[in-house]
Design a protein around this motif. Structure first.
Motif, mmCIF file in Angstrom:
data_model
loop_
_atom_site.group_PDB
_atom_site.id
_atom_site.type_symbol
_atom_site.label_atom_id
_atom_site.label_comp_id
_atom_site.label_asym_id
_atom_site.label_seq_id
_atom_site.Cartn_x
_atom_site.Cartn_y
_atom_site.Cartn_z
ATOM 1 N N GLY A 193 0.785 -1.228 0.000
ATOM 2 C CA GLY A 193 0.000 0.000 0.000
ATOM 3 C C GLY A 193 0.815 1.274 0.000
ATOM 4 O O GLY A 193 1.900 1.354 0.590
ATOM 5 N N GLU A 194 0.303 2.263 -0.709
ATOM 6 C CA GLU A 194 0.871 3.618 -0.701
ATOM 7 C C GLU A 194 0.799 4.156 0.730
ATOM 8 O O GLU A 194 -0.222 4.009 1.399
ATOM 9 N N LEU A 213 8.206 -3.087 -2.237
ATOM 10 C CA LEU A 213 7.532 -2.189 -3.192
ATOM 11 C C LEU A 213 7.721 -0.717 -2.836
ATOM 12 O O LEU A 213 7.981 0.114 -3.711
ATOM 13 N N GLU A 214 7.581 -0.390 -1.569
ATOM 14 C CA GLU A 214 7.662 1.033 -1.181
ATOM 15 C C GLU A 214 9.058 1.600 -1.443
ATOM 16 O O GLU A 214 9.192 2.630 -2.128
ATOM 17 N N PRO A 215 10.140 0.956 -0.967
ATOM 18 C CA PRO A 215 11.463 1.526 -1.291
ATOM 19 C C PRO A 215 11.805 1.442 -2.772
ATOM 20 O O PRO A 215 12.509 2.319 -3.293
ATOM 21 N N LEU A 216 11.290 0.426 -3.469
ATOM 22 C CA LEU A 216 11.560 0.372 -4.910
ATOM 23 C C LEU A 216 10.860 1.528 -5.624
ATOM 24 O O LEU A 216 11.412 2.121 -6.558
ATOM 25 N N CYS A 275 9.638 9.734 -1.816
ATOM 26 C CA CYS A 275 8.990 8.464 -2.164
ATOM 27 C C CYS A 275 8.270 8.577 -3.508
ATOM 28 O O CYS A 275 8.041 9.669 -4.021
ATOM 29 N N GLY A 276 7.932 7.429 -4.076
ATOM 30 C CA GLY A 276 7.439 7.426 -5.445
ATOM 31 C C GLY A 276 6.125 6.691 -5.628
ATOM 32 O O GLY A 276 5.538 6.161 -4.689
ATOM 33 N N ARG A 277 5.686 6.680 -6.883
ATOM 34 C CA ARG A 277 4.438 6.020 -7.255
ATOM 35 C C ARG A 277 4.608 4.505 -7.240
ATOM 36 O O ARG A 277 5.544 3.976 -7.830
ATOM 37 N N PHE A 278 3.672 3.803 -6.620
ATOM 38 C CA PHE A 278 3.697 2.340 -6.659
ATOM 39 C C PHE A 278 3.538 1.837 -8.095
ATOM 40 O O PHE A 278 4.104 0.827 -8.480
ATOM 41 N N GLU A 279 2.751 2.561 -8.895
ATOM 42 C CA GLU A 279 2.525 2.155 -10.288
ATOM 43 C C GLU A 279 3.854 2.003 -11.029
ATOM 44 O O GLU A 279 3.986 1.138 -11.902
ATOM 45 N N ALA A 280 4.813 2.884 -10.709
ATOM 46 C CA ALA A 280 6.102 2.829 -11.405
ATOM 47 C C ALA A 280 6.925 1.627 -10.952
ATOM 48 O O ALA A 280 7.747 1.101 -11.711
#
Lengths: 316, 316
Positions: free
Chosen positions: B76-77, B137-140, B267-272
């Motif tokens: 989750g974001e 996922l979050e750090p990626l 931090c970035g978009r999970f979609e990416a």
């Protein structure tokens, strides 16, 4: 010939021989020189400069390999680059690692009766362009450099922090491009020039916080740079347009959390400034504070350093 | 239920009631949590945090308004945004001024048996994606954020400074995109992971000067940021990817003279990150240093803070 000499913070004049013109160079007779903040910084001892300063000028070509140049009125790019490194090949001779710089780095400046520059650095001026406007070409190119580096969407709001010469040129140039420019300064008379050029100006008691996507810092102070960062919205950009000397202490946490960009910006292409130098929307005449004969350079430098003074010219 | 509690630098566990699910929220059962450097910084007292930390997680949906979500495995974001401000409307809820942040700003984190997040923040995971990859996922996404902010021409050379978890993710992600990545660090075993992912790595005695157009600072130190600036070529870009706390003293004169850009990145978009999280070119398994039961969180935090340790997981 008469030459201005700067050493250990003292501006003097002296008699020196007319310089020899090297191959590829033109010999120039100075018509007008403009005293820039960088000149005042050289006087304050930055860069350990000693010699003839001066990099804003209009001159007449006295001798040149290219016959058609002789007798022409010219301004000139101040970076003398090697022409063959990666930077030069990309048209970025301003970053050539082998460069010298007129009146700043290992090349005698324009504040003397005669000086030399490579012919390729020269730009012939239109006959109807007043010399006292043309002398602003170099700083106007520095203002134009911003739009060479970042792409600001048409019509956006841009804040300019600082109302010195460069701040005014930047504000007027950006307003002329159609941006909504807000300039924050400390001098009512200086800001009035930008105001007449369509810039919204303000002497704020407190600067706004996180309000602009684009902020140009032209204050030349660490405090100004910190204020510029605080004025910037998340994902926004601060263009650092004036040199702050020594270490600047910045809190980088908000820069990172808010993903702000800080963009260093220095001098620019003359080609970008040429279409604007004759445009009355850039109110250059109103930025002229004083004129002195070249022989009065020490007085002229002192005058240029006074609070509230804008451009001081040296007349050849 | 069992919850990790962080206060005054002390990590403990305590029994608390299962949280109430508000409208629009899902109730989640933690499967795995990842300890991030930000968690260690919360422990060191930055942000005056007190409560349940944790923002890297994989969980199972226990209750939700959307029936189909129940029973699903999700990541989750972490930003809980207002959905109606300018930022949210532009898809930049990560900068929403009204946001809370899971386990960081006014919303209890994931290091507890049950926690809540808005359903819109959840991303259902593919069945064949291992939970111990998905927890990255979050750090990626934070690593991917770089390519959301700047446009690096295909094939260019990029330097990554620092070999911590984020530095490794960034180096591997950029290498997977096809850039020629050079990573500079201090730990042979950590750099070996990036090396196997096609990154050129080095433990330098002295860092190179003015050699890269793109430099990512992932050191988390003021010294590292200064080194990153020195490594950057004129007109180049430093991406500031790790938070440096307190004032950082930088010499801005070379940044301005060389027209360097400093870009804050968070931090970035999970979609990416979703297309890359299952890609074996990102060697996530090799970044796992240790696993602890949630009840052993104090030990897990101590382990995560040890020199040379990469990702430490808490198992729900």
């Amino acid at each position: 010939m008469l030459a201005v000499h700067l050493e250990n913070g003292i501006v003097s004049t002296q008699q020196t021989p007319v310089p020899q013109r090297e191959p590829g160079f033109a010999l120039l007779r100075m018509l007008v020189g403009g005293i820039c903040n960088t000149d005042l910084e050289l006087q304050r001892g930055y860069y350990g400069f000693s010699g003839t300063p001066g990099h804003e000028f209009v001159a007449e070509v006295v001798e040149a390999e290219t016959r058609e140049l002789v007798g022409k009125r010219v301004a000139g790019e101040i970076n003398l680059c090697c022409t063959c490194c990666d930077w030069c090949r990309r048209g970025l001779g301003r970053h050539c690692p082998n460069r010298t710089v007129l009146g700043i780095v290992r090349h005698p400046g324009a504040f003397e009766e005669f000086f030399t520059l490579p012919e390729r650095n020269l730009r012939v001026l239109a006959d109807d362009l007043p010399t006292e406007r043309a002398v602003f070409l170099e700083p106007l190119a520095a203002a134009c450099e911003i739009l060479d580096q970042v792409r600001i969407t048409a019509g956006e709001r841009v804040a300019v922090l600082g109302d010195g010469k460069l701040g005014l040129l930047i504000a007027m140039r950006l307003a002329a491009e159609g941006y909504e420019v807000h300039q924050f300064g400390r001098h009512r008379e200086k800001l009035a020039i930008a105001e007449r050029a369509g810039v919204a100006t303000e002497i704020p008691e407190e600067l706004p916080k996180a309000e602009f996507d684009w902020v140009v810092d032209a204050t030349g102070s660490a405090e100004g740079l910190r204020a510029a960062v605080a004025m910037t919205r998340p994902r926004g950009t601060v263009i650092m347009k004036s040199t702050v000397h020594g270490g600047v202490t910045l809190d980088m946490a908000p820069v990172i959390v808010n993903e702000i960009s800080l963009v260093g910006s220095r001098c620019g292409r003359f080609e970008a400034a040429m279409p604007w130098i004759g445009n009355p929307a850039i109110r250059l005449e109103e930025m002229l504070s004083d004129r002195f004969a070249l022989a009065k350079a020490p007085t002229a430098f002192a005058r240029a350093a006074e609070r509230g003074v804008l451009k001081v010219l040296l007349m050849g």
